[in-house]
Design an enzyme around this catalytic site. Structure first.
Site, PDB file in Angstrom:
ATOM      1  N   GLY A   9       0.819  -1.213   0.000  1.00  0.00           N
ATOM      2  CA  GLY A   9       0.000   0.000   0.000  1.00  0.00           C
ATOM      3  C   GLY A   9       0.847   1.256   0.000  1.00  0.00           C
ATOM      4  O   GLY A   9       0.602   2.189   0.786  1.00  0.00           O
ATOM      5  N   THR A  11       1.101   3.357  -2.512  1.00  0.00           N
ATOM      6  CA  THR A  11       0.639   4.331  -3.514  1.00  0.00           C
ATOM      7  C   THR A  11       0.018   5.573  -2.879  1.00  0.00           C
ATOM      8  O   THR A  11      -0.332   6.513  -3.599  1.00  0.00           O
ATOM      9  CB  THR A  11      -0.416   3.690  -4.441  1.00  0.00           C
ATOM     10  OG1 THR A  11      -1.474   3.178  -3.633  1.00  0.00           O
ATOM     11  CG2 THR A  11       0.177   2.580  -5.286  1.00  0.00           C
ATOM     12  N   GLY A  13      -0.836   7.870   1.143  1.00  0.00           N
ATOM     13  CA  GLY A  13      -0.893   8.028   2.599  1.00  0.00           C
ATOM     14  C   GLY A  13       0.287   7.483   3.383  1.00  0.00           C
ATOM     15  O   GLY A  13       1.449   7.800   3.107  1.00  0.00           O
ATOM     16  N   ARG A  35      -2.434   0.606  -7.907  1.00  0.00           N
ATOM     17  CA  ARG A  35      -2.341   1.697  -8.880  1.00  0.00           C
ATOM     18  C   ARG A  35      -0.914   1.826  -9.416  1.00  0.00           C
ATOM     19  O   ARG A  35      -0.061   2.463  -8.804  1.00  0.00           O
ATOM     20  CB  ARG A  35      -2.849   2.993  -8.243  1.00  0.00           C
ATOM     21  CG  ARG A  35      -4.375   2.984  -8.108  1.00  0.00           C
ATOM     22  CD  ARG A  35      -4.883   4.106  -7.258  1.00  0.00           C
ATOM     23  NE  ARG A  35      -4.583   3.947  -5.838  1.00  0.00           N
ATOM     24  CZ  ARG A  35      -4.972   4.775  -4.888  1.00  0.00           C
ATOM     25  NH1 ARG A  35      -5.685   5.841  -5.222  1.00  0.00           N
ATOM     26  NH2 ARG A  35      -4.669   4.545  -3.626  1.00  0.00           N
ATOM     27  N   ASP A  60      -3.264  -6.937  -6.425  1.00  0.00           N
ATOM     28  CA  ASP A  60      -4.355  -6.758  -5.453  1.00  0.00           C
ATOM     29  C   ASP A  60      -4.110  -7.735  -4.317  1.00  0.00           C
ATOM     30  O   ASP A  60      -4.104  -8.949  -4.530  1.00  0.00           O
ATOM     31  CB  ASP A  60      -5.700  -7.045  -6.147  1.00  0.00           C
ATOM     32  CG  ASP A  60      -6.883  -6.732  -5.241  1.00  0.00           C
ATOM     33  OD1 ASP A  60      -6.748  -6.879  -4.006  1.00  0.00           O
ATOM     34  OD2 ASP A  60      -7.940  -6.343  -5.771  1.00  0.00           O
ATOM     35  N   TYR A 153     -14.845  -2.755  10.589  1.00  0.00           N
ATOM     36  CA  TYR A 153     -13.483  -2.214  10.483  1.00  0.00           C
ATOM     37  C   TYR A 153     -12.733  -2.464  11.794  1.00  0.00           C
ATOM     38  O   TYR A 153     -11.592  -2.943  11.791  1.00  0.00           O
ATOM     39  CB  TYR A 153     -13.507  -0.716  10.147  1.00  0.00           C
ATOM     40  CG  TYR A 153     -12.112  -0.122  10.102  1.00  0.00           C
ATOM     41  CD1 TYR A 153     -11.218  -0.518   9.109  1.00  0.00           C
ATOM     42  CD2 TYR A 153     -11.687   0.802  11.057  1.00  0.00           C
ATOM     43  CE1 TYR A 153      -9.917   0.001   9.075  1.00  0.00           C
ATOM     44  CE2 TYR A 153     -10.399   1.323  11.027  1.00  0.00           C
ATOM     45  CZ  TYR A 153      -9.516   0.916  10.031  1.00  0.00           C
ATOM     46  OH  TYR A 153      -8.222   1.419  10.002  1.00  0.00           O
TER      47      TYR A 153
HETATM   48  P1  NDP Z   1      -4.878   5.404   2.038  1.00  0.00           P
HETATM   49  O1  NDP Z   1      -6.237   5.129   1.488  1.00  0.00           O
HETATM   50  O2  NDP Z   1      -4.278   6.735   1.794  1.00  0.00           O
HETATM   51  O3  NDP Z   1      -3.873   4.259   1.542  1.00  0.00           O
HETATM   52  C1  NDP Z   1      -4.257   2.909   1.531  1.00  0.00           C
HETATM   53  C2  NDP Z   1      -3.217   2.081   0.786  1.00  0.00           C
HETATM   54  O4  NDP Z   1      -3.628   0.703   0.825  1.00  0.00           O
HETATM   55  C3  NDP Z   1      -3.108   2.483  -0.676  1.00  0.00           C
HETATM   56  O5  NDP Z   1      -1.758   2.512  -1.060  1.00  0.00           O
HETATM   57  C4  NDP Z   1      -3.833   1.363  -1.408  1.00  0.00           C
HETATM   58  O6  NDP Z   1      -3.229   1.116  -2.675  1.00  0.00           O
HETATM   59  C5  NDP Z   1      -3.568   0.164  -0.477  1.00  0.00           C
HETATM   60  N1  NDP Z   1      -4.590  -0.860  -0.693  1.00  0.00           N
HETATM   61  C6  NDP Z   1      -5.906  -0.800  -0.367  1.00  0.00           C
HETATM   62  N2  NDP Z   1      -6.555  -1.879  -0.831  1.00  0.00           N
HETATM   63  C7  NDP Z   1      -5.621  -2.638  -1.476  1.00  0.00           C
HETATM   64  C8  NDP Z   1      -5.665  -3.856  -2.186  1.00  0.00           C
HETATM   65  N3  NDP Z   1      -6.810  -4.545  -2.338  1.00  0.00           N
HETATM   66  N4  NDP Z   1      -4.523  -4.350  -2.736  1.00  0.00           N
HETATM   67  C9  NDP Z   1      -3.375  -3.670  -2.595  1.00  0.00           C
HETATM   68  N5  NDP Z   1      -3.246  -2.521  -1.929  1.00  0.00           N
HETATM   69  C10 NDP Z   1      -4.364  -1.997  -1.386  1.00  0.00           C
HETATM   70  O7  NDP Z   1      -5.015   5.142   3.613  1.00  0.00           O
HETATM   71  P2  NDP Z   1      -3.947   5.192   4.812  1.00  0.00           P
HETATM   72  O8  NDP Z   1      -2.605   5.496   4.321  1.00  0.00           O
HETATM   73  O9  NDP Z   1      -4.519   6.039   5.868  1.00  0.00           O
HETATM   74  O10 NDP Z   1      -4.046   3.689   5.307  1.00  0.00           O
HETATM   75  C11 NDP Z   1      -2.922   2.828   5.461  1.00  0.00           C
HETATM   76  C12 NDP Z   1      -3.180   1.886   6.629  1.00  0.00           C
HETATM   77  O11 NDP Z   1      -3.275   2.639   7.820  1.00  0.00           O
HETATM   78  C13 NDP Z   1      -4.468   1.069   6.538  1.00  0.00           C
HETATM   79  O12 NDP Z   1      -4.193  -0.249   6.974  1.00  0.00           O
HETATM   80  C14 NDP Z   1      -5.401   1.764   7.515  1.00  0.00           C
HETATM   81  O13 NDP Z   1      -6.367   0.898   8.041  1.00  0.00           O
HETATM   82  C15 NDP Z   1      -4.414   2.208   8.561  1.00  0.00           C
HETATM   83  N6  NDP Z   1      -4.837   3.289   9.439  1.00  0.00           N
HETATM   84  C16 NDP Z   1      -5.197   4.503   8.906  1.00  0.00           C
HETATM   85  C17 NDP Z   1      -5.599   5.518   9.762  1.00  0.00           C
HETATM   86  C18 NDP Z   1      -6.078   6.836   9.267  1.00  0.00           C
HETATM   87  O14 NDP Z   1      -6.727   7.570  10.044  1.00  0.00           O
HETATM   88  N7  NDP Z   1      -5.764   7.224   8.039  1.00  0.00           N
HETATM   89  C19 NDP Z   1      -5.592   5.320  11.224  1.00  0.00           C
HETATM   90  C20 NDP Z   1      -5.234   4.011  11.643  1.00  0.00           C
HETATM   91  C21 NDP Z   1      -4.853   3.060  10.776  1.00  0.00           C
HETATM   92  P3  NDP Z   1      -4.036   0.915  -4.054  1.00  0.00           P
HETATM   93  O15 NDP Z   1      -5.384   1.543  -3.882  1.00  0.00           O
HETATM   94  O16 NDP Z   1      -3.180   1.573  -5.087  1.00  0.00           O
HETATM   95  O17 NDP Z   1      -4.083  -0.568  -4.216  1.00  0.00           O
HETATM   96  C1  8X3 Z   2      -8.409   4.693  11.397  1.00  0.00           C
HETATM   97  C2  8X3 Z   2      -8.719   5.488  12.588  1.00  0.00           C
HETATM   98  O1  8X3 Z   2     -10.563   6.161  14.210  1.00  0.00           O
HETATM   99  O2  8X3 Z   2     -11.142   6.056  11.854  1.00  0.00           O
HETATM  100  O3  8X3 Z   2      -8.096   3.374  11.691  1.00  0.00           O
HETATM  101  O4  8X3 Z   2     -10.810   4.048  13.117  1.00  0.00           O
HETATM  102  S1  8X3 Z   2     -10.390   5.429  12.960  1.00  0.00           S
END
Ligand code: NDP
Ligand code: 8X3
Length: 254
Positions: A9, A11, A13, A35, A60, A153
């Site tokens: 992941g 691509t 965040g 992506r 994926d 979730y």
């Molecule tokens: P983003 O949506 O910005 O990034 C998510 C990443 O996951 C992308 O690079 C996406 O790549 C990849 N991804 C999602 N689905 C798939 C798939 N089926 N196959 C391959 N890659 C996948 O979110 P965040 O950066 O915030 O999230 C990253 C992690 O942090 C997650 O596990 C999330 O649960 C966790 N998290 C986030 C928080 C928040 O508040 N943002 C808080 C706590 C935890 P692509 O779409 O190109 O495949």
């Molecule tokens: C992402 C943070 O609070 O939306 O895991 O669950 S919250």
């Protein structure tokens, strides 16, 4: 020799920020995501700044065959993975459980739990063989506390919490470190994905307080992976200063 990190992941965040910061620390990188163009752009961005080798794997994570083929396609050098960052994940939907969409539940379970397991299943034997490695799982505050409308979730992130503990126990004989980083609210594409592309709704999530940024979480990953050999960071729960828990959030205009 430079260490190798595989980040799922990358691509967007948090994963993207981790990739950039690991490159800064002289890691060679395997970056993954669906992506392809974004992966290629990230290679250019990183290579402009840092002198590191980068391999992209475009798959994926929900598809076990694609995951297996991607890891099998790596040459001998790239199979020496020192750090696996299991970051790919998402929330889909925020409804009471009785109104939830089965499709959303399946996307979260297939990505956050099964995808994490598929890639770990391929990488762990490579680490076991070399008797070294570090797995960093990106959990969430949702894996520690359940909140209204978080139901499935939260369930997937509680699973990440449990799987992280299980990995740490079972991998103990092989000198493999296992860390969980569990963030609170981080402003990324996370909420846009959660609300099925509704950017205005996503913006509201971070309104009136300063959220965490992806780089804050990447810094925690860097701290964990740069500890001396005898030190493992088991777990880090990281929140914005304005957020004490999913329920206590200090917003300016409230
Ligand atoms: P983003 O949506 O910005 O990034 C998510 C990443 O996951 C992308 O690079 C996406 O790549 C990849 N991804 C999602 N689905 C798939 C798939 N089926 N196959 C391959 N890659 C996948 O979110 P965040 O950066 O915030 O999230 C990253 C992690 O942090 C997650 O596990 C999330 O649960 C966790 N998290 C986030 C928080 C928040 O508040 N943002 C808080 C706590 C935890 P692509 O779409 O190109 O495949
Ligand atoms: C992402 C943070 O609070 O939306 O895991 O669950 S919250």
């Amino acid at each position: 020799m430079n260490k190798i990190a595989l980040i799922t992941g990358a691509t967007s965040g948090i994963g993207k920020a981790i990739a950039v910061q690991l490159a800064e620390q002289n890691y060679n990188l395997i970056i993954t995501g669906r992506r392809k163009e974004r992966l290629e752009n990230l290679v250019t961005e990183i290579k402009d700044k840092f002198n590191c080798k980068i391999k992209t794997l475009n798959f994926d994570i929900r598809n076990k065959q694609e995951v297996d083929e991607a890891i099998d396609s790596l040459g001998k050098y790239w199979k020496n993975i020192d750090v696996l960052v299991n970051n790919a994940g998402l929330a889909a939907g925020a409804e009471p459980i009785h109104d939830g969409l089965v499709d959303d539940w399946e996307r979260m379970i297939d990505t956050n739990i099964k995808g994490l397991l598929y890639i770990s299943k391929k990488v762990m034997p490579l680490m076991i063989e070399r008797k070294t490695g570090h797995i960093v799982n990106i959990g969430s505050v949702a894996g520690k506390q359940v909140y209204a409308n978080g139901n499935v979730y939260c369930g997937t992130k509680q699973a990440v919490d449990a799987i992280t503990q299980g990995m740490r126990i079972d991998l103990l004989p092989y000198n493999i470190k296992v860390t969980q980083i569990a963030p609170g609210a981080v402003e990324t594409e996370f909420s846009v994905v959660r609300f099925h592309g509704d950017k205005d709704k996503a913006k509201q999530v971070y309104k009136g307080f300063e959220p965490l940024y992806a780089n804050d979480i990447a810094e925690a990953v860097i701290f964990a992976v740069t500890r001396p050999a005898h030190v493992n960071i088991n777990d880090m729960l990281i929140m914005p200063t304005a957020q004490a828990s999913p329920y206590y959030l200090e917003r300016e205009n409230e």
